[in-house]
Enzyme design. Sequence first.
Site, PDB file in Angstrom:
ATOM      1  N   CYS A 117      12.068  72.036  32.993  1.00  0.00           N
ATOM      2  CA  CYS A 117      12.448  73.358  32.486  1.00  0.00           C
ATOM      3  C   CYS A 117      13.948  73.298  32.236  1.00  0.00           C
ATOM      4  CB  CYS A 117      12.108  74.449  33.498  1.00  0.00           C
ATOM      5  SG  CYS A 117      12.764  76.065  33.036  1.00  0.00           S
ATOM      6  N   SER A 121      14.055  76.717  36.015  1.00  0.00           N
ATOM      7  CA  SER A 121      13.389  75.849  36.988  1.00  0.00           C
ATOM      8  C   SER A 121      11.909  76.149  37.052  1.00  0.00           C
ATOM      9  CB  SER A 121      14.020  76.076  38.356  1.00  0.00           C
ATOM     10  OG  SER A 121      13.988  77.464  38.643  1.00  0.00           O
ATOM     11  N   CYS A 122      11.306  76.500  35.913  1.00  0.00           N
ATOM     12  CA  CYS A 122       9.886  76.849  35.889  1.00  0.00           C
ATOM     13  C   CYS A 122       9.059  75.688  36.411  1.00  0.00           C
ATOM     14  CB  CYS A 122       9.473  77.220  34.463  1.00  0.00           C
ATOM     15  SG  CYS A 122      10.297  78.714  33.892  1.00  0.00           S
TER      16      CYS A 122
END
Lengths: 215, 215, 213, 213
Positions: A117, A121-122
């Site tokens: 990501c 911070s997916c």
Amino acid sequence: MHDHDHDHGHDHDHDGHHHPRPASDIELRARALEALLVEKGLVSSDAIDAVIDRYVNDVGPQNGARVVARAWTDPAYRDRLLSDATSAIGELGYAGDEGHTMVVVENAPDVHNVIVCTLCSCYPWPVLGLPPTWYKSAPYRARVVAEPRAVLQEFGVEVPETTEIRVWDSTAEVRYLVLPMRPEGTEGLAEEELAELVSRDSMIGTGLPQTPAAR
Amino acid sequence: MHDHDHDHGHDHDHDGHHHPRPASDIELRARALEALLVEKGLVSSDAIDAVIDRYVNDVGPQNGARVVARAWTDPAYRDRLLSDATSAIGELGYAGDEGHTMVVVENAPDVHNVIVCTLCSCYPWPVLGLPPTWYKSAPYRARVVAEPRAVLQEFGVEVPETTEIRVWDSTAEVRYLVLPMRPEGTEGLAEEELAELVSRDSMIGTGLPQTPAAR
Amino acid sequence: MDGAHDLGGMQGFGPATWPGAEQALPNDWDARAFALAVTSSSQSTHAFRHTIERMGHARYLCVSYYEKWLHEAEQALVETGAITHAEVDAWVDRIAAGEQPPRREDPVATAQLLEAMATSHPMPPAAAAAFAVGDRVRVRRMRPAWHTRCPRYLRGATGEIFRIQGDDGVPDVNNAEREAVYAVRFEAHDLWGEDTGDHVVLADLWERYLEAA
Amino acid sequence: MDGAHDLGGMQGFGPATWPGAEQALPNDWDARAFALAVTSSSQSTHAFRHTIERMGHARYLCVSYYEKWLHEAEQALVETGAITHAEVDAWVDRIAAGEQPPRREDPVATAQLLEAMATSHPMPPAAAAAFAVGDRVRVRRMRPAWHTRCPRYLRGATGEIFRIQGDDGVPDVNNAEREAVYAVRFEAHDLWGEDTGDHVVLADLWERYLEAA
């Protein structure tokens, strides 16, 4: 869960006034904000404890490993996983925040998938838990979309020149899980034994599953 | 120049051991690096002093103001300035580092020019001296190429809607000077009087020349 | 190198002016750091800038301007082996303890330096420019490992050759080659999209940064 | 907003792995900051991220991960008027002086929260997708004032629709509108130029980020 243990939140703190080391600014601020929000009735202490408990004890890469092991041993499950990952993962009881819409991408001799990501911070919480520090770090996010082979080498992963590397940038609300290739020499293993070979990093694409010999 | 004044370099320091305020880390490091390079014969103290003296006392926006005033009063000079700025500026004795190749861009009722360096802080030293802090700052460098009207408004400069704004990004070794429009009501003024109206910012494009009434 | 220094178009920095931002050399150490960097550097301008770009993103954004130059002056000489950081550290301790730094005069070299600083060497005319004024060009997409002077916000954008500036050493190969530099004119909406204003951006770009559009 | 968070393709950060970088919640306060942000936030995911993006470039790059979440938890509630920074400061002083923070239990609400956290709401199928799988598309150039999920490194690049993911709320307007989201496939050389490798980048992009190529 220790809902009624009033000291639960402090057992692991190192900042009580009985302790010689002073609390850092950030530790103090976290405790102060929690105290204020509890005081104002904006959060409850047991909700804080329960959320931590969920992501420390219940939700982690062991979930994803079960998904992968099932797909390796059950061709019909694998097909469902690749066509509708959200439902197939839900069959095993994994669902919720940061995994509302899941897509599973399958590695093959000619395709290696990596997840990143670049904007934040997916990460697929229901199957992998919370992301490790390196996944959230600037070097990983900056580099892997532009030079994935160099990054994978730093992680000790050599991908053949003839294999297409696909880097999935989680820019929207889809969350990705890599289905790694089943290691050789695992023909006789049961699903539970296979799950133990599935490392967290192999489901991000920055690692490979362990082989039985390496264990 | 105070070539033989051994205290010159320290007159303006506030970090001597007779002074109660301790030197900051960065002040100390600057003095330490200078001491080491002098000790090793890699630089000489008088060269350091001379370079500072040049850019504090000799080279500054007063040079550019003379160029602009000459162009306002001498049409042939203006033509030479617009066709070969390096030579025309050299006629007045201004030349050297960060001004090896000069281009002058002329404001007109339908064109307003603004200078920036988005990648660092390129600036025409021989005619303007060293750049002010705002010119080197992240907000100016980031914004003026994308929203020049908003930035100019913050500097108090209103450019008519019908005027094309040209933002020159000094990405290479060309250095730019803006030739502002001569203010109204200056018909009777001599070149030296005109030069006093030419502000530094009017030669960057973030300001306008003063008018005689405003002085 | 695409780093924190490449600021064109970035957002979230606040207003472009603020009180006290006028002075070029606000402190005495700024002046001395500036002069040290100018007199001690034997690097090309490109290498000078690249040394600063390698400071680290957060540090680049945090430190004051001439702290970057002071970093460059020290780092460049450390990298050539002329000095060590430990030698600078030792002088920090000696000056903090009250020792008077040494002085050394070299009037002949200083006069030569001043003469050189005040002499212009203009870019020669372009010998073999591939593009002519009015040509439509597109800025190549790239990710250069070393220093570059092609900012990110122009990559992939289409503009028009406005002026041929001359021939100059190519930054990306530290002047090992020379080629034409062009002022290229871009309409704002071709850089920032339809919602932007109607201004024009002109940037000086080396020939290898461009392709026919 | 194009800020320091938009890291794709940036250089100068060093290696991607280092010792000790494995733990998700390295300190107890990381865990509590995480849980506070999750339980206290009433913002959309987009507003949550935008609050973090507004921290300032250098600070974004400097602070640890859950310090950003702690910032979000405090800042979002300050902006709604529910709390003030001064109230948090006051509790900092009280806890530093040894006061025991209060506890409050709400088992019913906690059970509901856990149930909600463990329930998926998948994206519905795209009702009216303008592009089909295999279509060539170009990412629009833009400079959005609010939060966006269109990273800088894709702007102006050409790719191919790989998959239609479904309909989702548009980040740039904080879910005020919904539209199709596509996985778009880009060849590395169309993003980073000819000198790059031969890999592929796939990104999920809302329809308004795209135009026919």
